[in-house]
Design an enzyme around this catalytic site. Structure first.
Site, PDB file in Angstrom:
ATOM      1  N   ASP A  22       0.809  -1.223   0.000  1.00  0.00           N
ATOM      2  CA  ASP A  22       0.000   0.000   0.000  1.00  0.00           C
ATOM      3  C   ASP A  22       0.843   1.275   0.000  1.00  0.00           C
ATOM      4  O   ASP A  22       0.461   2.289   0.587  1.00  0.00           O
ATOM      5  CB  ASP A  22      -0.971   0.005   1.206  1.00  0.00           C
ATOM      6  N   HIS A  50      -4.767  -1.881  -5.659  1.00  0.00           N
ATOM      7  CA  HIS A  50      -4.017  -0.726  -6.162  1.00  0.00           C
ATOM      8  C   HIS A  50      -4.996   0.372  -6.567  1.00  0.00           C
ATOM      9  O   HIS A  50      -5.828   0.173  -7.454  1.00  0.00           O
ATOM     10  CB  HIS A  50      -3.133  -1.144  -7.347  1.00  0.00           C
TER      11      HIS A  50
HETATM   12  P1  GDP Z   1      -0.725   0.260  -3.540  1.00  0.00           P
HETATM   13  O1  GDP Z   1      -1.289  -1.015  -3.045  1.00  0.00           O
HETATM   14  O2  GDP Z   1       0.743   0.372  -3.317  1.00  0.00           O
HETATM   15  O3  GDP Z   1      -1.102   0.577  -4.951  1.00  0.00           O
HETATM   16  O4  GDP Z   1      -1.375   1.402  -2.635  1.00  0.00           O
HETATM   17  P2  GDP Z   1      -2.943   1.553  -2.263  1.00  0.00           P
HETATM   18  O5  GDP Z   1      -3.639   2.070  -3.443  1.00  0.00           O
HETATM   19  O6  GDP Z   1      -3.455   0.301  -1.628  1.00  0.00           O
HETATM   20  O7  GDP Z   1      -2.873   2.605  -1.095  1.00  0.00           O
HETATM   21  C1  GDP Z   1      -2.358   3.887  -1.305  1.00  0.00           C
HETATM   22  C2  GDP Z   1      -3.479   4.901  -0.943  1.00  0.00           C
HETATM   23  O8  GDP Z   1      -2.906   6.194  -0.868  1.00  0.00           O
HETATM   24  C3  GDP Z   1      -4.556   4.993  -2.015  1.00  0.00           C
HETATM   25  O9  GDP Z   1      -5.769   5.347  -1.389  1.00  0.00           O
HETATM   26  C4  GDP Z   1      -4.065   6.125  -2.902  1.00  0.00           C
HETATM   27  O10 GDP Z   1      -5.113   6.782  -3.605  1.00  0.00           O
HETATM   28  C5  GDP Z   1      -3.448   7.033  -1.882  1.00  0.00           C
HETATM   29  N1  GDP Z   1      -2.287   7.827  -2.321  1.00  0.00           N
HETATM   30  C6  GDP Z   1      -1.303   7.503  -3.196  1.00  0.00           C
HETATM   31  N2  GDP Z   1      -0.357   8.458  -3.214  1.00  0.00           N
HETATM   32  C7  GDP Z   1      -0.762   9.422  -2.348  1.00  0.00           C
HETATM   33  C8  GDP Z   1      -0.195  10.638  -1.881  1.00  0.00           C
HETATM   34  O11 GDP Z   1       0.896  11.052  -2.265  1.00  0.00           O
HETATM   35  N3  GDP Z   1      -0.905  11.339  -0.941  1.00  0.00           N
HETATM   36  C9  GDP Z   1      -2.093  10.906  -0.454  1.00  0.00           C
HETATM   37  N4  GDP Z   1      -2.706  11.653   0.458  1.00  0.00           N
HETATM   38  N5  GDP Z   1      -2.646   9.750  -0.852  1.00  0.00           N
HETATM   39  C10 GDP Z   1      -1.988   9.014  -1.778  1.00  0.00           C
HETATM   40  P1  IMO Z   2      -0.748  -4.236  -2.232  1.00  0.00           P
HETATM   41  O1  IMO Z   2      -0.323  -4.749  -3.582  1.00  0.00           O
HETATM   42  C1  IMO Z   2      -0.861  -4.752   2.098  1.00  0.00           C
HETATM   43  C2  IMO Z   2      -0.530  -8.861   3.591  1.00  0.00           C
HETATM   44  C3  IMO Z   2      -1.802  -9.310   4.297  1.00  0.00           C
HETATM   45  C4  IMO Z   2      -1.228 -10.300   5.291  1.00  0.00           C
HETATM   46  C5  IMO Z   2      -0.101 -10.962   4.507  1.00  0.00           C
HETATM   47  C6  IMO Z   2      -0.483 -12.290   3.879  1.00  0.00           C
HETATM   48  O2  IMO Z   2      -2.078  -3.593  -2.230  1.00  0.00           O
HETATM   49  O3  IMO Z   2       0.323  -3.422  -1.607  1.00  0.00           O
HETATM   50  P2  IMO Z   2      -2.096 -12.979   1.880  1.00  0.00           P
HETATM   51  O4  IMO Z   2      -3.557 -12.737   1.656  1.00  0.00           O
HETATM   52  O5  IMO Z   2      -1.219 -12.444   0.806  1.00  0.00           O
HETATM   53  O6  IMO Z   2      -1.793 -14.423   2.189  1.00  0.00           O
HETATM   54  O7  IMO Z   2      -1.736 -12.185   3.235  1.00  0.00           O
HETATM   55  O8  IMO Z   2       0.254 -10.046   3.480  1.00  0.00           O
HETATM   56  N1  IMO Z   2      -0.721  -8.330   2.228  1.00  0.00           N
HETATM   57  C7  IMO Z   2      -0.796  -7.033   1.933  1.00  0.00           C
HETATM   58  N2  IMO Z   2      -0.769  -5.940   2.726  1.00  0.00           N
HETATM   59  N3  IMO Z   2      -0.936  -4.600   0.771  1.00  0.00           N
HETATM   60  C8  IMO Z   2      -0.937  -5.676  -0.040  1.00  0.00           C
HETATM   61  O9  IMO Z   2      -0.936  -5.583  -1.385  1.00  0.00           O
HETATM   62  C9  IMO Z   2      -0.890  -6.977   0.532  1.00  0.00           C
HETATM   63  N4  IMO Z   2      -0.887  -8.227   0.035  1.00  0.00           N
HETATM   64  C10 IMO Z   2      -0.780  -9.053   1.082  1.00  0.00           C
HETATM   65  O10 IMO Z   2      -2.456  -8.228   4.909  1.00  0.00           O
HETATM   66  O11 IMO Z   2      -0.649  -9.594   6.382  1.00  0.00           O
HETATM   67 MG    MG Z   3      -2.817  -1.719  -1.779  1.00  0.00          MG
END
Ligand code: GDP
Ligand code: IMO
Ligand code: MG
Length: 456
Positions: A22, A50
């Protein structure tokens, strides 16, 4: 252009998380995708979430690569991904309903399939393990053998079947009804025996015919997208098309190099790219390590800088730190550059992208863990062992915070001096340049520094 590339082939880059997921990989991939001929997922499955925000519209992608919003870009699901076909079809429909074309989506015939019994097993294992865990017990085995806090998307059991081989189903198999029928007859016997014993009362056995019908239907719908993606990627590279890999999960969750056993079940660092796509490792010349300006973690496992106070709560609120996949509140903590430096080493990061820097605005002081104290000894080396890391206390350096809203900043110089110093601290500790800084969720809210612009 990287030194290992010849003139004939296009540039190959990767976006990889350097913490516990994340970090904002989706935003960055979407931002860069327009420059690439293909965006490729190589690991994980629907455990990934994502988020991409374009002109105020938010898209949550789980299996579909974040390049899908760039009309000229192939979106490829590589062989290393575990695909839940029902979820994938749902995701495709949601995108199509919102006017996003998925005509350039391609799925590897060798990607493995997440079946309903994998999700049932994931949930049953987690339930049994949490019932056996007692954090306050004096019996240490009760603390050690604990639930992982998975996303319950069937990821671990699907990868386990891939390694077991004979019980696994690959995407290409979905277009072979006879093979599916024969396999499901054997697999259902096995899964029903194991799951029946694990779940006990209330367990509804899986039926081979029902599964066959369901999966044959999925196969029909997915058939036009199923290809040998290793050859496709080689063809694209031979045409000189640049390729971007999209890491799912993150380096700290890598099954070999993360905080084992509190990890996911794939090589979610950049090391998974070769095996998960068929593109040889020396072809990848640019690896962008994505680092959130603080730390978050979802699920169990050690997190040395975790905050259990009002600072943690306010960062969680400002950063909207609730999971894209499960909606769970994310654990929040100060930035841990010991972990980031290790991840940059493992993933071979050539530059960093610091994200969510805007969220730290308003904190009077910013802490960064530059070392750990473990069993009385100080170290600045990361310990990729979930049990030992659990005993690590962070050694912090404290820096002055900044109060200004930075979401409109578009150059490094527009950032307050304290924010600039924070970025420079990360750069010097990790030893990798910061090429991009994200100051908001939208594509536009990004600072691109010279190093990265020159490389892409
Ligand atoms: P990923 O799994 O790495 O793609 O990340 P996620 O999408 O799960 O979580 C990142 C969160 O932060 C999402 O809600 C994005 O829209 C948000 N986000 C990404 N970059 C920024 C930033 O620079 N500032 C803020 N405030 N939010 C961001
Ligand atoms: P993105 O791509 C955050 C974490 C789960 C758990 C561990 C194992 O959005 O960054 P699983 O279901 O893979 O067997 O869970 O890994 N986990 C993540 N945490 N972002 C992710 O993906 C994750 N993918 C798996 O929360 O602790
Ligand atoms: Mg994510």
């Amino acid at each position: 252009m990287g030194q290992n590339e010849d003139q004939k082939h296009g540039h190959v880059a990767a976006v990889v998380g350097l913490q516990w997921g994340d970090e904002g990989k989706g935003k960055l991939v979407d931002l860069l995708a327009g420059k690439y001929g293909a965006v490729v997922r190589y690991n994980g499955g629907a455990n990934a979430g994502h988020s991409v925000v374009v002109g105020g519209e938010r898209y949550s992608l789980h299996l579909v690569p974040s390049g899908i919003l760039s009309p000229s870009c192939h979106a490829i699901i590589g062989n290393g991904v575990v695909v839940d076909p029902l979820r994938l079809l749902e995701e495709i429909k949601t995108l199509n309903d919102r006017g996003v074309s998925t005509s350039r989506l391609v799925i590897s015939n060798r990607a493995h399939v997440v079946m309903p019994y994998h999700k049932a097993e994931d949930a049953a294992r987690e339930e049994l393990l949490s019932a056996a865990t007692d954090a306050h017990s004096s019996d240490t085995t009760k603390k050690i053998v604990s639930a992982i806090g998975t996303t319950k998307r069937g990821i671990g059991p699907a990868y386990a079947d891939k390694i077991h081989r004979s019980t696994a189903i690959r995407i290409g198999d979905l277009t072979r009804p006879d093979l599916l029928q024969t396999k499901f007859e054997m697999v259902c016997k096995l899964k029903n025996a194991v799951l029946g014993a694990m779940i006990g009362e209330g367990f509804e056995p899986f039926d081979a015919q029902t599964l066959t019908n369901e999966m044959v239907e999925c196969g029909k719908q997915l058939a036009p997208m199923i290809k040998d993606t290793a050859y496709l990627l080689d063809d694209l590279r031979n045409e000189g098309q640049p390729i971007l890999f999209e890491g799912a999960n993150a380096t700290m969750l890598d099954v070999d190099h993360g905080t084992y056993p509190f990890v996911t079940s794939s090589n979610s660092s950049a090391l998974g790219i070769g095996a998960g796509s068929g593109v040889p490792p020396q072809c990848v010349s640019q690896i962008i390590g994505v680092v959130k300006a603080y730390s978050t973690r979802v699920g169990g496992g050690p997190m040395p800088t975790e905050l259990h106070d009002s600072i943690g709560d306010s960062i969680r609120d400002r950063g909207r730190e609730f999971g894209t996949t499960t909606g769970r509140p994310r654990r929040v903590g100060w930035l841990d550059v010991v972990a980031v430096k290790y991840s940059a080493m493992i993933s071979g990061a050539t530059e960093l992208c610091i994200t969510l820097l805007d969220v730290l605005a308003g904190e009077p002081e910013l802490k960064i863990a530059t070392g750990y104290r473990i069993d009385g000894k100080e170290t600045n080396r990361f310990v990729p062992d979930g049990y030992v890391l659990d005993r690590a206390e962070p050694v912090y350096e404290t820096m002055p915070g900044f109060s200004q809203d930075i979401t409109m900043a578009r150059t490094f110089e527009e950032l307050p001096p304290e924010a600039q110093a924070y970025i420079q601290k990360i750069e010097s500790f990790v030893g990798v340049p910061v090429g991009m800084i994200s100051v908001g969720p939208d594509r536009e809210q990004t600072i691109l520094r010279d190093a990265v612009l020159a490389a892409t």
